[in-house]
Design a protein around this motif. Structure first.
Motif, PDB file in Angstrom:
ATOM      1  N   LEU A 161       0.829  -1.211   0.000  1.00 43.02           N
ATOM      2  CA  LEU A 161       0.000   0.000   0.000  1.00 43.02           C
ATOM      3  C   LEU A 161       0.860   1.256   0.000  1.00 43.02           C
ATOM      4  CD1 LEU A 161      -3.213  -0.332   2.220  1.00 43.02           C
ATOM      5  CD2 LEU A 161      -3.005   0.041  -0.231  1.00 43.02           C
ATOM      6  N   LEU A 164       1.906   1.688  -3.593  1.00 42.37           N
ATOM      7  CA  LEU A 164       0.809   2.196  -4.425  1.00 42.37           C
ATOM      8  C   LEU A 164       0.526   3.666  -4.150  1.00 42.37           C
ATOM      9  CD1 LEU A 164      -1.811  -0.716  -4.381  1.00 42.37           C
ATOM     10  CD2 LEU A 164      -0.458   0.065  -6.328  1.00 42.37           C
ATOM     11  N   ILE A 174      -7.664   2.992  -5.169  1.00 43.37           N
ATOM     12  CA  ILE A 174      -7.272   1.942  -4.220  1.00 43.37           C
ATOM     13  C   ILE A 174      -8.431   1.721  -3.261  1.00 43.37           C
ATOM     14  CG2 ILE A 174      -5.616   1.220  -2.460  1.00 43.37           C
ATOM     15  CD1 ILE A 174      -3.654   3.292  -3.657  1.00 43.37           C
ATOM     16  N   LEU A 264      -8.313   6.951  -2.484  1.00 44.13           N
ATOM     17  CA  LEU A 264      -8.378   5.788  -1.596  1.00 44.13           C
ATOM     18  C   LEU A 264      -9.735   5.688  -0.915  1.00 44.13           C
ATOM     19  CD1 LEU A 264      -6.968   3.462   0.045  1.00 44.13           C
ATOM     20  CD2 LEU A 264      -6.187   5.244   1.629  1.00 44.13           C
TER      21      LEU A 264
END
Length: 374
Positions: A161, A164, A174, A264
């Motif tokens: 994560l 990313l 995400i 996100l």
């Protein structure tokens, strides 16, 4: 209280909460103060009082939805970052305008179901949990001309994560699927011990060695294991027990998310059915009649695993069903066995859970500001 019953104390407490939570601008607060003052005046004109009451109720209703103020004393908390999972709501629109979607999660948070969904949606199988492997990610890039648009992967720690997050783009989304860690741990222990009883997965494939280590006694309806070796496996964090939210939601991750601000979303794992519908609508509509896809869901199915407590002198004191054992021990497992010894920034995770579980659809957008507020 005005003639129609609008409580000035409710409005006053609401405003105080908004200021303390840093969730409202000064200009908007001024508007609310004006409405509050109008609401508590004892108007001689019944019509003017009614109109003012209606305006105030509209303002309060909007604030409750937007800012999470709890004016009735209930436990539920709302957030301005909450989103909706129904068709034509906020998540639907976001998915429609996103080219690449990464769906990530700890173990026992619907990952097997989402990976199978992604395979069917892309009509292509991707290396299992490829986000944890740099070589697998390179293969993902060069394997075909068209990069799969919906990919799912379990996370082993915070590194995928963080990686990313360093490539924020409006074309990328995400989604982190969350499950409260104590609840996730119980499910993981349950699955690991069921697999043990079937000698189905490493490190339990050797039936003779496993039987000797755990003193396995089984038939068609029962599998009895010694409690001591089971506790050792939990402490060692074998298989699914290992990859939990406390390994992923670390200070390093929160800092990376704040610094990079990727697009996100956090989603509760029980909302995956609705997420699948939205993903299929925009990326693989031919799947809509096959949904939802559910794999490895233990659910309410009763376990056939029992634990045998052996006294130090060798005598058996009791045998108890695994569900009962976990019910009694779950609150103590983590601290007694040091399962979160490397965890960090847990206060932020608790704040995140309060906000997430307070959303109607248990899904929310995560921003630098929201992380800072946690």
């Amino acid at each position: 209280t005005n003639p129609k019953g609008t409580s000035s104390s409710i409005i006053r407490n609401m405003m105080a909460g908004l200021v303390q939570s840093k969730r409202i601008s000064l200009s908007r607060l001024s508007t609310i103060i004006l409405l509050a003052l109008l609401a508590i005046v004892n108007f001689r004109s019944r019509e003017l009082g009614l109109i003012t009451k209606q305006i105030t109720e509209i303002a309060i209703d909007g604030l409750v939805k937007d800012y999470g103020m709890n004016i009735n004393g209930a436990d539920k908390t709302f957030s301005s970052q909450c989103m909706g999972l129904e068709f034509n709501k906020s998540i639907d629109s976001l998915i429609a305008n996103t080219r690449q979607i990464f769906i990530t999660m700890p173990a026992k948070a619907g990952g097997s179901s989402m990976k199978f969904f992604s395979t069917k949606c892309n009509r292509k199988k991707i290396d299992d949990n490829f986000l944890n492997d740099e070589e697998a990610m390179k293969e993902f890039l060069v394997d075909t001309l068209h990069v799969p648009s919906v990919v799912s992967s379990h996370l082993y720690d915070d590194k995928p994560l963080i990686r990313l997050s360093k490539y924020p783009s409006r074309q990328n989304l995400i989604i982190y699927v969350h499950r409260q860690e104590s609840d996730r741990l119980v499910s993981a222990v349950n699955q690991v011990l069921r697999s043990l009883c079937k000698f189905a997965v490493p490190p339990f494939l050797n039936a003779e060695e496993t039987t000797k280590k755990f003193n396995v006694q089984k038939n068609d309806t029962h599998c009895v294991l010694n409690e001591g070796p089971v506790v050792n496996e939990i402490k060692a964090r074998t298989r699914e027990i290992r990859f939990g939210s406390s390994d992923i939601l670390t200070c390093e991750l929160y800092n990376a998310l704040q610094e990079n601000a990727p697009q996100l979303i956090f989603l509760h794992y029980k909302r995956l059915d609705k997420l699948q519908m939205l993903l299929a609508k925009h990326h693989c509509a031919y799947l809509l009649n096959e949904l939802p896809i559910k794999l490895n869901a233990i659910g309410s199915k009763k376990s056939n695993v029992f634990l045998r407590n052996v006294k130090k002198g060798g005598g058996v004191s009791s045998t108890v069903a695994l569900e009962d054992w976990l019910h009694e021990k779950s609150d103590a497992l983590e601290w007694a066995l040091g399962l979160k010894s490397k965890a960090s920034c847990q206060a932020k995770t608790v704040g995140m859970e309060t906000e997430l579980f307070g959303c109607d659809d248990e899904v929310m957008r995560v921003t630098s500001a929201s992380i800072d507020a946690w």
